[in-house]
Design a protein around this motif. Structure first.
Motif, PDB file in Angstrom:
ATOM      1  N   SER A   9       0.853  -1.183   0.000  1.00 53.16           N
ATOM      2  CA  SER A   9       0.000   0.000   0.000  1.00 53.16           C
ATOM      3  C   SER A   9       0.891   1.236   0.000  1.00 53.16           C
ATOM      4  O   SER A   9       1.913   1.258   0.680  1.00 53.16           O
ATOM      5  N   THR A  10       0.513   2.235  -0.763  1.00 58.58           N
ATOM      6  CA  THR A  10       1.284   3.479  -0.793  1.00 58.58           C
ATOM      7  C   THR A  10       0.652   4.473   0.165  1.00 58.58           C
ATOM      8  O   THR A  10      -0.511   4.847  -0.004  1.00 58.58           O
ATOM      9  N   ILE A  11       1.406   4.861   1.161  1.00 63.80           N
ATOM     10  CA  ILE A  11       0.926   5.817   2.165  1.00 63.80           C
ATOM     11  C   ILE A  11       1.254   7.225   1.689  1.00 63.80           C
ATOM     12  O   ILE A  11       2.370   7.497   1.244  1.00 63.80           O
ATOM     13  N   THR A  12       0.264   8.115   1.778  1.00 64.78           N
ATOM     14  CA  THR A  12       0.464   9.521   1.442  1.00 64.78           C
ATOM     15  C   THR A  12       0.356  10.338   2.723  1.00 64.78           C
ATOM     16  O   THR A  12      -0.672  10.317   3.401  1.00 64.78           O
ATOM     17  N   CYS A  13       1.423  11.039   3.057  1.00 61.94           N
ATOM     18  CA  CYS A  13       1.427  11.880   4.256  1.00 61.94           C
ATOM     19  C   CYS A  13       0.498  13.077   4.043  1.00 61.94           C
ATOM     20  O   CYS A  13       0.650  13.809   3.068  1.00 61.94           O
ATOM     21  N   PRO A  14      -0.472  13.284   4.946  1.00 64.51           N
ATOM     22  CA  PRO A  14      -1.394  14.428   4.788  1.00 64.51           C
ATOM     23  C   PRO A  14      -0.710  15.765   5.089  1.00 64.51           C
ATOM     24  O   PRO A  14      -1.212  16.808   4.721  1.00 64.51           O
ATOM     25  N   ASN A  15       0.432  15.723   5.726  1.00 67.21           N
ATOM     26  CA  ASN A  15       1.146  16.947   6.087  1.00 67.21           C
ATOM     27  C   ASN A  15       1.987  17.485   4.928  1.00 67.21           C
ATOM     28  O   ASN A  15       1.917  18.659   4.602  1.00 67.21           O
ATOM     29  N   PHE A  32       0.457   3.660  14.234  1.00 69.19           N
ATOM     30  CA  PHE A  32       1.304   4.833  14.068  1.00 69.19           C
ATOM     31  C   PHE A  32       2.249   4.622  12.896  1.00 69.19           C
ATOM     32  O   PHE A  32       2.668   3.504  12.616  1.00 69.19           O
ATOM     33  N   TYR A  33       2.564   5.719  12.222  1.00 73.18           N
ATOM     34  CA  TYR A  33       3.505   5.670  11.100  1.00 73.18           C
ATOM     35  C   TYR A  33       4.215   7.009  11.049  1.00 73.18           C
ATOM     36  O   TYR A  33       3.573   8.058  11.076  1.00 73.18           O
ATOM     37  N   LYS A  34       5.539   6.978  10.995  1.00 73.41           N
ATOM     38  CA  LYS A  34       6.314   8.216  10.922  1.00 73.41           C
ATOM     39  C   LYS A  34       6.717   8.469   9.473  1.00 73.41           C
ATOM     40  O   LYS A  34       7.363   7.636   8.850  1.00 73.41           O
ATOM     41  N   CYS A  35       6.297   9.608   8.947  1.00 75.47           N
ATOM     42  CA  CYS A  35       6.645   9.989   7.573  1.00 75.47           C
ATOM     43  C   CYS A  35       8.161  10.099   7.469  1.00 75.47           C
ATOM     44  O   CYS A  35       8.799  10.779   8.285  1.00 75.47           O
ATOM     45  N   THR A  36       8.723   9.431   6.469  1.00 79.45           N
ATOM     46  CA  THR A  36      10.180   9.461   6.309  1.00 79.45           C
ATOM     47  C   THR A  36      10.659  10.782   5.706  1.00 79.45           C
ATOM     48  O   THR A  36      11.859  11.045   5.681  1.00 79.45           O
ATOM     49  N   ASN A  37       9.737  11.631   5.252  1.00 79.02           N
ATOM     50  CA  ASN A  37      10.111  12.922   4.672  1.00 79.02           C
ATOM     51  C   ASN A  37      10.054  14.038   5.715  1.00 79.02           C
ATOM     52  O   ASN A  37      11.051  14.687   5.992  1.00 79.02           O
TER      53      ASN A  37
END
Length: 71
Positions: A9-15, A32-37
């Motif tokens: 699944s491709t997660i898209t960061c809402p931030n 929980f998932y921490k955006c790598t960007n």
């Protein structure tokens, strides 16, 4: 015939809008998932069971199997 479960699944960061393909766990929900960007910690939206159901392109394996997710 059993439905094929998709584990990518491709997660898209809402931030920040950053997208990353992740492999979903089949035996647990990921809350929980921490955006790598931008390093924002994502949590499921109200009513969703996990971050994949909230921000992913594919729902988590239990939801794909029409089972209640992680409850």
């Amino acid at each position: 015939m059993e439905k094929t479960i998709i584990l990518q699944s491709t997660i898209t960061c809402p931030n920040c809008g950053f997208q990353k393909e992740e492999t979903m766990p089949t035996d647990a929900c990921q809350y929980f998932y921490k955006c790598t960007n931008c390093e924002t910690t994502l949590k499921p939206k109200q009513g969703d069971c996990c971050i994949f159901c909230s921000y992913g392109t594919v729902a988590c394996p239990p939801v794909q199997s029409n089972k209640s997710c992680c409850n």
